[in-house]
Enzyme design. Structure first.
Site, PDB file in Angstrom:
ATOM      1  N   ARG A 145       0.815  -1.219   0.000  1.00  0.00           N
ATOM      2  CA  ARG A 145       0.000   0.000   0.000  1.00  0.00           C
ATOM      3  C   ARG A 145       0.851   1.274   0.000  1.00  0.00           C
ATOM      4  NH1 ARG A 145      -4.039  -0.612   4.758  1.00  0.00           N
ATOM      5  NH2 ARG A 145      -2.235  -1.698   5.639  1.00  0.00           N
ATOM      6  N   ASN A 172      -6.540  -2.829   1.508  1.00  0.00           N
ATOM      7  CA  ASN A 172      -6.558  -4.298   1.564  1.00  0.00           C
ATOM      8  C   ASN A 172      -7.980  -4.792   1.742  1.00  0.00           C
ATOM      9  OD1 ASN A 172      -3.768  -4.491   1.447  1.00  0.00           O
ATOM     10  ND2 ASN A 172      -3.507  -4.601   3.673  1.00  0.00           N
TER      11      ASN A 172
END
Length: 752
Positions: free
Chosen positions: A19, A37
C-alpha cells in the site's frame, strides 16, 4: 481525458509494504484515489490520465516491493468521482485467507545499514526488520496476518515502534515483526548451555567459534550448528558428534568478496547469493580455498551462503572468517526449532548456544540452489521460497492435497488455481519427521483456510505419506511416482503436455510392480505411456542394496555376463552370500533405476561400496569423472513400435565396457566419464526415438538423478541437437521435493 479504474492485485501483497508503494507511485504519477486491503488482496481505485493509469498498472507488475509476489493484476473502468489526492484506505475485514503469507526474506540493505550504524536506534539489534525483509512464514501462527497471529504477539510494541508501524510513509508501516532493543526479543549466549550473564552475546559466541568450539545458533527456521570452517579439529568434532561422516557442510561468508576467496562466482551466482531468498549456492571451489578438508570431502564445489538475518550478519562480522553452518540435528533427524527440543538434542553436539526468546512456529531448512545455464536450479526448496504459490491452471474449483513421497518430502495444496508447495519436510523415516509432515498439512491448511476435498498420493503402499493418505476419509487419487515427477516439470512451465518425459531417479514403484527409475514416457497431466526404460536387473537384498552399492554391482555383472577380478575379494563373505541369493529361486525386487546403475558403477570403479547418505555413491562417481574425457561407451536402444513392449536401453553394454576398461588398467576417472557420457547418449537416443514415433517436439527432464550436472548437460545437449525443446526444473527441485506438485496437477485434471 480523466478516467477512473478499479485495479485488483492478487498474490503476496499484504504485510509487505504494497500500500505505501502504491501511495508513493500514485503521487509520482499525479493520480487521485485510494489503495486498500480486502479479503482478495489489494484494491486500488485510481483516477487520472490514461497514460498515467497505464504506467501505474505496468509498475505494479514490474516494480513491486521486494517482499511482494504479484500473481495477477486486473483492471476495469469505473465512473470518475473527481477525487483530490491519493490515500491509504482502512483494510476491509477478511472472510477468508484469499491473500498469501510471504516466505521469510533476507535482511534488506536498509536494515543492514541501520544494523551497523552507531547513530541508529537499532544499532546491533539482532531482530530488526521492515516491510521488505525479515521473518514471515516461520513466525505465522494463523490468519489474518497481523502481529497477534505471529510469534511476536508476546512482544508489545514500544511507542516509537508503534509510531513507525502506523505511519504509511515509514518503511516499517504494518511490518508485523517490528521491534527494537526496547521491545523486541532478547539474544543470549549459553556456554555449556547454561546462563553466563554475558552482556554481549555476539562477541562471546564469536570468541567461542574462533577458539574452535561448536556453537548452536538459533536462526530463522530452526537451529544451526556452527564451527570455524578453516579449523580441521572443530569441523572433525562437528562431524563426529553429528554422525555425519561424509555429506558436505554449508559455509557462511560475510559478503561476496569473501565468497570469491573460496569459490569462483559468476554474475548470476552472485545475484543468487544476494537474492531475497538467500539460499545456499553450490559454487566451484578454488584450489586454495581456506577451509578444512572435512567441510566437503572430495567435492569440487562448496555450498556458500551470505548472512540472511541480523544475527548472522553480526556473528559473521564478529568472527571475521568463514563459518560452517549446518542444520541443527543429528543425521536423518529433522532440524530442531523449539528451544527445549534443541537443548535435549544438541547439547551433546554443541559446546555452547546462541539463543533468543522469539519462538519459531514452523521449521524451515535452508534452501539450496545452483546456476545452470544462467538459470536458477533448485536442489532444495524451503526457507525463502515456501510457501510462495505456483500458478496451476487446472482444477481451480477443488482443493487438492498432494502428500508427496517418502524422501525429501513436501506437501502441496491446490486452492483456486494456485499450488502451494510446503517447505522441505524431510525423509519420512522417523516419528519426528512424520509429526512434521502432519503439522505441515494442518498448518498450511489453516493459513489458506481450506480443507482438502481430494488427496493425491504415491502408488507405493509402504510410503508413510501413502499410508497417511489411505487413512483419510477422503477421495483418493494414486499417481505413479515418475508420472508425478514429469507432471511437476510440465506444471512448473505452465504446460499440460503431451510431451516426452525422461525420469531418472533412485526408485519409484511402477504400474507393473517393478521399481522404476530410468524411464522414457509419453506424458501429459492426464496420463502416460511407458515407451522405454533402462534394462531391468535384480536388486539383491532390496533396500539394503541402496546402502551397499556393491550388491547392485553384483547384479549388473551377472546381467552383463562379466566379472571384475578383485571385487569379490574386496567384499569377502557377503559377496558369496549375494551370489547365492542371485542363484536362488527366491524372487528379488527388479529395478530399472538410473540411480542404482550409477551406484553399481561407483562400486565397480572402487569409489564406494557402502554409503552414509542417500545418493552418495552416484554423487562421488560424478566427482570422480575426468572432465577432459568426452568419449562415450555405447548404450544401444532396442526400439519397439508403438503399442508393443517398451524399448530397452541396454545398460549392460555400459557395464561390460566399464569392466573391460578397468581390467585393462584404465584410470577410474576416465572410466567414470565415459560411463556418464554413454548413459546420457542412451537416454537421449531413446527420447529422440520416442519423440519421432509420437510426433512430439518437447522433452521434460525430472528425477533426482538430474542433479548430476554431467548427465543433465549430456542429455539436454543431445536432445537440443536433435531439434527438441527441453524443459528442466527451475522453481522446484528435480528431486522428490517436487513430487507433491505433480501429484496435485494430475489429480486436479483427473477429477475435473
Amino acid at each position: 481525458m480523466t478516467e477512473r479504474r478499479a485495479i485488483r492485485v492478487a498474490g503476496i501483497v499484504q504485510g509487505v509494504g504494497f500500500r505505501p508503494f502504491v501511495h508513493v507511485l500514485a503521487g509520482r504519477l499525479g493520480l487521485a484515489g485510494f489503495v486498500g486491503n480486502d479479503e482478495r488482496g489489494v484494491l486500488i481505485e485510481a483516477e487520472g490520465g490514461a497514460a498515467a493509469l497505464d504506467a501505474l498498472e505496468a509498475a505494479l507488475v514490474a516494480e513491486p516491493p521486494p517482499a511482494a509476489l504479484v500473481t495477477a493484476v486486473t483492471a476495469r473502468r469505473v465512473p470518475a468521482r473527481g477525487d483530490h489526492g491519493f490515500v491509504i484506505a482502512p483494510s476491509v475485514a477478511r472472510s477468508r485467507a484469499a491473500t498469501l503469507i510471504s516466505p521469510d526474506l533476507a535482511t534488506c540493505r536498509d536494515c543492514v545499514a541501520e544494523l551497523f550504524d552507531p547513530a541508529d536506534r537499532r544499532f546491533r539489534h539482532p531482530f530488526l526488520s521492515c516491510t521488505n525483509c525479515g521473518p514471515r512464514f516461520t513466525i505465522v501462527t494463523g490468519v489474518p496476518y497481523d502481529r497477534a497471529t505471529t510469534t511476536m504477539a508476546d512482544f508489545p510494541m514500544c511507542a516509537a515502534c508503534a509510531r513507525e508501524y502506523r505511519d504509511p510513509a515509514d518503511r516499517r508501516f504494518h511490518a508485523q515483526p517490528i521491534c527494537c532493543p526496547d521491545c523486541g526479543p532478547v539474544l543470549r549466549f549459553l556456554p555449556g548451555w547454561t546462563e553466563s550473564g554475558e552482556t554481549d552475546p555476539i562477541t562471546a559466541a564469536a570468541g567461542a567459534l574462533r577458539a574452535g568450539a561448536v556453537v548452536a545458533v538459533k536462526g530463522l527456521g530452526g537451529y544451526h550448528l556452527a564451527a570455524p570452517a578453516a579449523d580441521p579439529r572443530a569441523v572433525g568434532a562437528l562431524r563426529a558428534r553429528k554422525h555425519r561422516e561424509d555429506k558436505p557442510f554449508a559455509v557462511l561468508v560475510p559478503d561476496v568478496a569473501a565468497a570469491r576467496t573460496l569459490c569462483e562466482v559468476s554474475p548470476e551466482e552472485e545475484a543468487l547469493l544476494r537474492s531475497v531468498q538467500a539460499p545456499i549456492v553450490l559454487l566451484r571451489r578454488r584450489p586454495d580455498a581456506d577451509v578444512a578438508a572435512a567441510v566437503a570431502p572430495g567435492d569440487r564445489h562448496l555450498g556458500l551462503l551470505l548472512p540472511y538475518t541480523p544475527v548472522h550478519h553480526l556473528l559473521s562480522a564478529a568472527v571475521g572468517a568463514p563459518v560452517v553452518l549446518t542444520s541443527g540435528n543429528v543425521s536423518d533427524e529433522p532440524i530442531a526449532h523449539r528451544d527445549a527440543d534443541a537443548r535435549a538434542r544438541l547439547a551433546g553436539i554443541a559446546d555452547a548456544a546462541l539463543v533468543h526468546d522469539r519462538p519459531i512456529r514452523t521449521r524451515a531448512d535452508d534452501s539450496v540452489a545452483r546456476i545452470v545455464r544462467s538459470q536458477r536450479y533448485l536442489v532444495r526448496r524451503s526457507r525463502g521460497f515456501a510457501p510462495a504459490p505456483l500458478p496451476l491452471a487446472v482444477g481451480a474449483g477443488r482443493v487438492v492435497l498432494g502428500v508427496g513421497a517418502e524422501l525429501k518430502n513436501t506437501i502441496c495444496l491446490l486452492r483456486g488455481g494456485e499450488a502451494f508447495v510446503s517447505h522441505h519436510v524431510g525423509d519420512l523415516e522417523n516419528a519426528e519427521t512424520l509429526a512434521a509432515f502432519t503439522d505441515a498439512i494442518a498448518h498450511l491448511g489453516r493459513l489458506l483456510e481450506v480443507i482438502p476435498e481430494l488427496v493425491a498420493h504415491d502408488l507405493h503402499p509402504e510410503y508413510l505419506s501413502t499410508k497417511w493418505a489411505l487413512d483419510q476419509d477422503l477421495p483418493l487419487v494414486g499417481v505413479q511416482h515418475h508420472h508425478a515427477h514429469l507432471a511437476a516439470c510440465l506444471a512448473e512451465h505452465g504446460e499440460a503436455g503431451p510431451a516426452i518425459g525422461v525420469a531418472c531417479d533412485g526408485l519409484g514403484l511402477g504400474t507393473d510392480g517393478a521399481l522404476w527409475g530410468g524411464e522414457v514416457l509419453d506424458v501429459s497431466l492426464t496420463g502416460f505411456t511407458r515407451l522405454a526404460h533402462l534394462e531391468p536387473v535384480p536388486l539383491p537384498g532390496g533396500a539394503t542394496a541402496i546402502r551397499q552399492p556393491w550388491r547392485t554391482a553384483a547384479a549388473w555383472l551377472r546381467t552383463a555376463g562379466t566379472e571384475l577380478p578383485g571385487l569379490p575379494d574386496r567384499i569377502g563373505a557377503p559377496w558369496r552370500a549375494v551370489q547365492a541369493l542371485l542363484d536362488s529361486p527366491l524372487d528379488q525386487p527388479v529395478t530399472t533405476s538410473a540411480g542404482r546403475l550409477c551406484d553399481a558403477v561407483a562400486a565397480l570403479c572402487g569409489v564406494r561400496d557402502r554409503t552414509t547418505y542417500e545418493g552418495q555413491a552416484a554423487i562421488e562417481l560424478e566427482r570422480l569423472a575426468d572432465p577432459g574425457v568426452t568419449e562415450a561407451y555405447p548404450a544401444p536402444v532396442r526400439y519397439a513400435h508403438i503399442g508393443e513392449e517398451p524399448a530397452v536401453i541396454m545398460a549392460s553394454e555400459l557395464v561390460r565396457a566399464v569392466v573391460a576398461d578397468l581390467r585393462r588398467g584404465e584410470e577410474p576417472a576416465a572410466v567414470a566419464a565415459r560411463f556418464h557420457h554413454g548413459l546420457a547418449a542412451g537416454l537421449a537416443a531413446a527420447a529422440v526415438g520416442a519423440a519421432r514415433e509420437r510426433a512430439r517436439d518437447t522433452v521434460a527432464l525430472s528425477g533426482g538423478v538430474f542433479q548430476n550436472m554431467l548427465l543433465l548437460r549430456g542429455v539436454r545437449a543431445r536432445l537440443e541437437r536433435a531439434g527438441l525443446r527441453v524443459l528442466v526444473h527451475s522453481r522446484l527441485p528435480c528431486t522428490d521435493g517436487g513430487i507433491s506438485l505433480g501429484q496435485v496437477a494430475v489429480a486436479a485434471v483427473r477429477s475435473s
